[in-house]
Motif scaffolding. Structure first.
Motif, short mmCIF file in Angstrom:
data_model
loop_
_atom_site.label_atom_id
_atom_site.label_comp_id
_atom_site.label_asym_id
_atom_site.label_seq_id
_atom_site.Cartn_x
_atom_site.Cartn_y
_atom_site.Cartn_z
N VAL A 1 10.77 36.05 8.91
CA VAL A 1 11.49 35.52 7.74
C VAL A 1 10.57 34.58 6.95
O VAL A 1 10.49 34.63 5.72
CB VAL A 1 12.78 34.79 8.18
CG1 VAL A 1 13.46 34.12 6.98
CG2 VAL A 1 13.74 35.75 8.85
N LEU A 2 9.87 33.77 7.67
CA LEU A 2 8.96 32.80 7.05
C LEU A 2 7.85 33.50 6.27
O LEU A 2 7.53 33.12 5.13
CB LEU A 2 8.37 31.91 8.16
CG LEU A 2 7.70 30.64 7.73
CD1 LEU A 2 8.65 29.71 7.01
CD2 LEU A 2 7.14 29.93 8.96
N LEU B 1 13.63 35.21 19.06
CA LEU B 1 14.10 34.42 17.91
C LEU B 1 12.90 33.84 17.15
O LEU B 1 12.87 33.86 15.91
CB LEU B 1 15.03 33.29 18.39
CG LEU B 1 15.59 32.37 17.31
CD1 LEU B 1 16.45 33.14 16.32
CD2 LEU B 1 16.42 31.24 17.93
N ALA B 2 11.91 33.36 17.90
CA ALA B 2 10.71 32.79 17.27
C ALA B 2 9.99 33.86 16.44
O ALA B 2 9.55 33.59 15.32
CB ALA B 2 9.79 32.22 18.33
N ILE B 3 9.92 35.08 16.97
CA ILE B 3 9.24 36.17 16.24
C ILE B 3 10.04 36.54 14.99
O ILE B 3 9.47 36.72 13.90
CB ILE B 3 9.05 37.40 17.17
CG1 ILE B 3 8.04 37.06 18.28
CG2 ILE B 3 8.58 38.63 16.38
CD1 ILE B 3 7.97 38.07 19.39
N LEU C 1 12.12 34.62 13.26
CA LEU C 1 11.99 33.54 12.26
C LEU C 1 10.62 33.56 11.60
O LEU C 1 10.48 33.26 10.42
CB LEU C 1 12.27 32.19 12.91
CG LEU C 1 13.73 31.92 13.28
CD1 LEU C 1 13.85 30.66 14.12
CD2 LEU C 1 14.60 31.79 12.03
N LEU C 2 9.62 33.92 12.39
CA LEU C 2 8.26 34.02 11.84
C LEU C 2 8.21 35.10 10.76
O LEU C 2 7.58 34.92 9.71
CB LEU C 2 7.27 34.34 12.97
CG LEU C 2 5.79 34.25 12.61
CD1 LEU C 2 5.39 32.82 12.29
CD2 LEU C 2 4.93 34.79 13.75
N LYS D 1 14.46 33.33 23.35
CA LYS D 1 13.76 32.34 22.50
C LYS D 1 12.53 32.97 21.86
O LYS D 1 12.23 32.74 20.69
CB LYS D 1 13.34 31.13 23.33
CG LYS D 1 14.48 30.17 23.65
CD LYS D 1 13.98 28.97 24.41
CE LYS D 1 15.12 28.10 24.88
NZ LYS D 1 14.69 26.98 25.70
N ARG D 2 11.82 33.75 22.66
CA ARG D 2 10.61 34.40 22.12
C ARG D 2 10.96 35.31 20.96
O ARG D 2 10.32 35.29 19.90
CB ARG D 2 9.93 35.20 23.24
CG ARG D 2 8.58 35.76 22.85
CD ARG D 2 8.15 36.89 23.74
NE ARG D 2 9.10 38.03 23.63
CZ ARG D 2 8.99 39.14 24.36
NH1 ARG D 2 8.05 39.25 25.27
NH2 ARG D 2 9.86 40.13 24.21
#
Lengths: 500, 218
Positions: free
Chosen positions: B206-207, B199-201, B203-204, B196-197
């Protein structure tokens, strides 16, 4: 001839959808705060991931579809109906990531149930769910109860003429104040003041009933959000049975009734015009239908003798009835008890109550009291026409905020929506029977889903057929939006395929 | 599988013999009796037969066996509630068990809610949770209650099931007489989910890229 929608239509729809998604992102920040307070790191990550996904989609949509054009009626309605589906898809992401839902479809089911303020749930091991996720489950009810678009209108969209079209699309055709943005903000003001009072009342009741202080106020806030928005989620798996408390039952019953009252009526009460409560056709109809449906339920329960004491019978019967009539879905009995301990007559009383619902411009679903009142008045007018002299001029009036003459137009609108609801109830019942459930259980669960109630007699569980899950999701969505925007979306899709 | 129980109900009710132990003892006795041999391989007469012979009655052994079996049959049905029952069984057959002594076990979840000299706890057996009404002294041993970060104590409760409790507004609950801790609860070790960590990084990243592209175009 059907015209195929232009690219400009799609761009406008996409742009406003993107705006609403960005609005939803801000609401996801609240569970992160709760997660940080309670030191729940993995749940915080679940919401961070969801926010990032929502932001990516929202930014891409607003960028690709950027426009300065305003919404027309069709576009407004489509934005509303699609925004509820997108809210379900995005709102389900943190739920699914928590690992408490067997599949993403189950998480979507609960997300739609939350946004549509239904309360049917497929969550597993709810008693070990994090505070952050639990808060989100209840928050989506609060957001959905006010209206997803109203959230965006109130806080993230500056005044524009398309606002009213989206407001109407969310089954709110009554403006409390002349400006729709002010109306949306007034609805939030009422809700937040009640939230503070309700949380305090339930929190104190929880403390007196032996709950830990933190839990008492957390449960108080969650229960208020679900009760006032006539949702029906609870933080624990036993629903209201968890508390074993008369005070909780009384407070939540009052909150449920407040949630089922027209926001316009709240405005009049707040401004000192309390006489309106006793004159308004909705409150009068609500009072009458509660008495009738309770008599049916009580007659059924007394036949069985499950509750030999009159007070117990009243407590169980009335709570379940108020919960169903207001469309909340709080239960003080186990779902299986409906089938095992209650007889068909008592269940019929509950089904009638679920099908009728609360007031228009409230957080309830179902046919609603104003329409029932109008239909009854129309029936009365027609009977008078038959009975009285042909020369007599028959005029029927009803009181809803002001004296209103009964017109064929309003009767037709009320009957059409009622017919749509009846078809929706029948559709869900048929699907239940198709999947092998008995008639009464299928009807009960179908009425509960379509009327956004959330009471369950045990049909709704994670093992139920996938087709039935989709059916209930559709019922919850269509029932909450009161059909018009759903029909327009379906028409729009047909136009894309068949249009020239 | 049929379980024969020979312990006295009063013994179980008073908490003298734990229900499960009583059942096991009954099994051992029944095995010996039906096979006609004791643990050392010696021939053993049924207890009732011995009793009748001792008193000098002239009942035939078959009649004595029928009497013994009838008593066992009766005991089986009266004491079968001493076995732990599932919440589903209790809820679905509440009418059958109404007012009877039942044994139910599950994890304590949520709060232990004190009400004067009594407390409410809720026990979840994996399917449903049932409310248990018990004296505060019985609840003293409860240390852990189930939540996100805690696995609650697993208790076995023996008490009377109330289908529509007169004392508690018609709730379906159990008024506990005895409780026994089967397993102690514990604080759960929750590690950070690395997937999860990551994936969060990602996506960050990409954002940030999207925001960067937007700022360039603007």
């Amino acid at each position: 001839m059907i015209f195929r929608p232009r690219l400009q239509d799609l761009k406008i729809i996409g742009f406003y959808l993107g705006k609403i998604i960005l609005g939803l992102v801000f609401t996801m920040a609240l569970p992160i705060l709760i997660g940080l307070i309670f030191g729940e790191l993995n749940p915080v990550l679940d919401f961070l991931i969801s926010i990032e996904i929502a932001l990516i989609f929202g930014l891409i949509l607003t960028r690709l579809c950027f426009t300065e054009h305003d919404l027309n009626w069709m576009q407004g309605m489509i934005v509303v109906s699609l925004s509820w589906i997108i809210a379900m898809i995005l709102g389900a992401i943190p739920l699914y990531l928590s690992g408490h839902w067997v599949s993403y479809l189950d998480a979507c089911f609960d997300a739609m149930s939350g946004f549509a303020t239904t309360g049917l749930a497929l969550v597993q091991n709810l008693d070990h769910l994090s505070y952050a996720h639990n808060f989100w489950r209840h928050l989506i009810m609060f957001i959905g109860g006010q209206g997803i678009v109203i959230v965006a209108l109130s806080f993230f969209v500056r005044g524009f003429s398309g606002a009213f079209k989206m407001y109407v699309g969310e089954a709110r055709d009554e403006k409390i104040l002349p400006n729709v943005i002010h109306t949306a903000r007034f609805i939030w003001l009422v809700s937040i003041i009640y939230l503070i009072l309700g949380t305090l009342a339930l929190g104190i009741a929880g403390l007196l009933d032996g709950m830990k202080p933190l839990n008492a106020f957390f449960h108080g806030a969650c229960l208020f959000m679900a009760a006032f928005d006539t949702g029906g989620f609870t933080p624990q798996s036993q629903n209201m049975l968890y508390y074993h408390s008369l005070s909780f039952e009384i407070i939540t019953a009052v909150i449920m009734i407040l949630g089922a009252i027209n926001f316009r009526l709240h405005y009049y009460i707040w401004t000192g015009n309390r006489k309106e409560i006793f004159k308004n056709v909705e409150t009068v109809t609500f009072f009458i239908t509660i008495i009738i449906t309770f008599c049916i339920t009580a007659a059924g329960l007394s036949q069985l003798g499950v509750y030999p004491q009159a007070l117990t019978l009243f407590r169980k019967g009335f709570y379940q009835l108020v919960s169903s009539h207001t469309g909340t879905g709080y239960q003080t009995i186990y779902p299986a008890q409906f089938m095992n301990d209650w007889n068909p007559l008592s269940m019929t009383g509950i089904i009638y109550a679920m099908a009728l619902g609360g007031a228009v411009c409230s957080t309830t679903g179902a046919i609603k009291m104003l329409r029932i009142g109008i239909i009854f008045k129309a029936l009365k007018e027609d009977l008078k026409r038959i009975m009285f002299s042909e020369r007599a001029v028959i005029i029927e009036k009803f009181h809803h905020i002001k004296e209103v003459f009964l017109e064929d137009k309003s009767v037709r609108a009320a009957l059409l929506i009622t017919l749509c609801y009846l078809v929706l109830y029948a559709f869900g019942t048929l699907m239940g029977i198709f999947y092998g459930y008995p008639f009464l259980e299928s009807l009960f669960e179908s009425a509960s889903a379509a009327a956004n109630v959330g009471l369950s007699c045990g049909v709704t569980n994670t093992a139920m057929p996938v087709g039935l899950k989709f059916t209930y999701i559709f019922q919850m969505w269509a029932g909450r939006l009161e059909f018009m925007s759903v029909f327009i979306l379906l028409g729009f899709l047909v136009a894309i395929i068949k249009g020239k | 599988m049929i379980k024969f129980v020979t312990v006295q109900r009063s013994e179980v009710n008073q908490g003298v013999i734990p229900a499960q132990a009583g059942i096991q003892r009954g099994y051992d006795r029944m095995d010996a009796r039906f096979h006609g041999h004791d643990k050392n391989g010696r021939r053993e007469l049924p207890e009732a037969e011995l009793l009748l012979k001792f008193r000098g009655h002239r009942f035939k052994p078959q009649i004595a066996q029928i009497v013994v079996l009838s008593i066992l049959y009766f005991l089986f049905f009266t004491l079968s509630y001493a076995q732990p029952l599932s919440s589903t069984e209790l809820i679905n057959n509440a009418k059958t068990y109404d007012g009877k002594i039942v044994v139910y076990e599950g994890e304590v979840i949520g709060d232990v809610m004190r009400r004067a000299d009594y407390v409410w706890i809720n026990l979840h057996d994996g399917k449903n949770a049932l409310g248990i009404w018990l004296h505060k002294d019985l609840a003293k041993g409860i240390l852990f209650t189930g939540s996100y970060k805690t696995k609650g104590d697993w208790l076995e409760v023996q008490g009377s099931l109330q289908r529509a409790c007169k004392q508690h507004g018609g709730d379906l609950d159990i008024h506990a007489q005895t409780i026994k801790k089967i397993r102690s609860g514990r604080l759960l070790q929750i590690n950070l989910n690395l997937a999860k960590r990551n994936l969060a990084i990602f996506l960050l990243g990409v954002l940030c890229l999207i925001l960067f592209c937007q700022s360039i175009k603007a």
